[in-house]
Design an enzyme around this catalytic site. Sequence first.
Site, PDB file in Angstrom:
ATOM      1  CG  HIS A  55      -6.356   4.768  -1.526  1.00  0.00           C
ATOM      2  ND1 HIS A  55      -5.223   4.337  -0.893  1.00  0.00           N
ATOM      3  CD2 HIS A  55      -6.330   4.222  -2.762  1.00  0.00           C
ATOM      4  CE1 HIS A  55      -4.535   3.559  -1.719  1.00  0.00           C
ATOM      5  NE2 HIS A  55      -5.186   3.474  -2.864  1.00  0.00           N
TER       6      HIS A  55
ATOM      7  CB  SER B 245     -12.390   3.732   7.477  1.00  0.00           C
ATOM      8  OG  SER B 245     -11.496   2.642   7.534  1.00  0.00           O
TER       9      SER B 245
ATOM     10  CG  ASP C 124      -2.012   0.945   1.241  1.00  0.00           C
ATOM     11  OD1 ASP C 124      -2.396   1.381   0.140  1.00  0.00           O
ATOM     12  OD2 ASP C 124      -2.535   1.267   2.329  1.00  0.00           O
TER      13      ASP C 124
HETATM   14  P1  13P Z   1      -8.912   4.544   5.895  1.00  0.00           P
HETATM   15  O1  13P Z   1      -8.001   5.374   6.741  1.00  0.00           O
HETATM   16  O2  13P Z   1     -10.168   5.265   5.576  1.00  0.00           O
HETATM   17  O3  13P Z   1      -9.173   3.207   6.472  1.00  0.00           O
HETATM   18  O4  13P Z   1      -8.172   4.323   4.482  1.00  0.00           O
HETATM   19  C1  13P Z   1      -7.227   3.312   4.328  1.00  0.00           C
HETATM   20  C2  13P Z   1      -6.478   3.430   3.047  1.00  0.00           C
HETATM   21  O5  13P Z   1      -6.816   4.155   2.134  1.00  0.00           O
HETATM   22  C3  13P Z   1      -5.290   2.585   2.924  1.00  0.00           C
HETATM   23  O6  13P Z   1      -4.616   2.795   1.716  1.00  0.00           O
HETATM   24  O1  G3H Z   2      -3.194   4.563   3.602  1.00  0.00           O
HETATM   25  C1  G3H Z   2      -2.747   4.459   4.736  1.00  0.00           C
HETATM   26  C2  G3H Z   2      -3.052   3.284   5.557  1.00  0.00           C
HETATM   27  O2  G3H Z   2      -4.109   3.550   6.421  1.00  0.00           O
HETATM   28  C3  G3H Z   2      -1.827   2.814   6.266  1.00  0.00           C
HETATM   29  O3  G3H Z   2      -1.548   3.563   7.393  1.00  0.00           O
HETATM   30  O4  G3H Z   2       0.878   4.132   7.168  1.00  0.00           O
HETATM   31  O5  G3H Z   2      -0.269   4.143   9.408  1.00  0.00           O
HETATM   32  O6  G3H Z   2       0.214   1.992   8.224  1.00  0.00           O
HETATM   33  P1  G3H Z   2      -0.092   3.451   8.081  1.00  0.00           P
HETATM   34 ZN    ZN Z   3      -4.662   4.815   1.047  1.00  0.00          ZN
END
Ligand code: 13P
Ligand code: G3H
Ligand code: ZN
Length: 337
Positions: A222, A225, A83
Amino acid sequence: MPLVPMRQILDEAAKKGYGVPHFNVNNMEQAQAIMRGAEEVKSPVIMAASKGALKYSDMLFLRNIMNACIEKYPKLPIALHLDHGTSVDICQTAIHLGFSSVMMDGSLQEDGKTPRDFDSNVKITREVVDIAHPLGITVEGELGCLGGIEDGIGSGREKLTDPDNVKEFVEKTKVDALAVAIGTSHGAYKFKIKPDPDKNLLAMDIIRRIHELCPDLHMVMHGSSSVPQELIAQINKYGGAIPETYGVPLWAIQEGIKAGVRKVNVDTDLRLAVTATIRKYMKEHPEQFDPRNYLEPSREAMKQIIMERYIKFGSAGHAFDYKPMTLEDMKKFYENK
Ligand code: 13P
Ligand code: G3H
Ligand code: ZN
């Protein structure tokens, strides 16, 4: 061992018009919740590790947890995805670790904050595609910058994805999937006011236009949530202090899926589920000290969210629709394109 290229999972989702959740993973309990949920509702799996997750877990630990998922669930198609890769190097690291998909987030510079211009985004994304595709590995790119439209947090409409740039970007980079900026943002603080189904929360017009211009492109949402209000209430009831905040409602995500979104990224909701469960447990059982006693219910709370997402995004029931492809199969697919 069906480690599959993410491209196949998205191609199959496109054929039947459903969306597949992407869940971020940092530890064993999250990975188990993702897999147990997928097994129960029969969904294909996209399990993703961020740069932060790789750092937190020393990489090898997370990679081996992911390997254990593949070994324990040999029938479910599973894509392991990086990611928000911010450089060619980090994408290469993920490829060496055995991921079947990487995101080169060329919308931002390597600091993960400063926007990158179109040509430089094309160049770095294409560089990753040229490394990944000959190995059968999927690449997701990003065009536009995340952030709310009118919530005072994001950058306003001007940083959203411009549909007129998408075709050129996809043709020049050859990405398999594209993250689009339509007004979502990462984290728990997305919207200050409760989303109203009668008002334009997200720029669905952008999704629709891109789908018209590039019908074969797999779009990714993205920052998706939903920030369940009952979890916020539970966290606050048991000592938390999260201000009023709202996420992307499931109805808005379903609208996106109808308009052509195939992958929906969820991380924050799982974090909220863990924190809400642990806070409650700690308060109600001050005499307890065995972490398994609160990690077990927190894993179950994540699984409930996960199953709901598989069902609501439409991927539930589709795990066994197709024969899983290997990276070798996918190599040939790219060679013949
Ligand atoms: P959220 O913070 O809305 O869960 O998004 C996650 C995300 O886009 C990870 O790439
Ligand atoms: O897009 C971001 C994800 O929520 C990952 O978050 O970098 O804190 O692991 P993180
Ligand atoms: Zn993301």
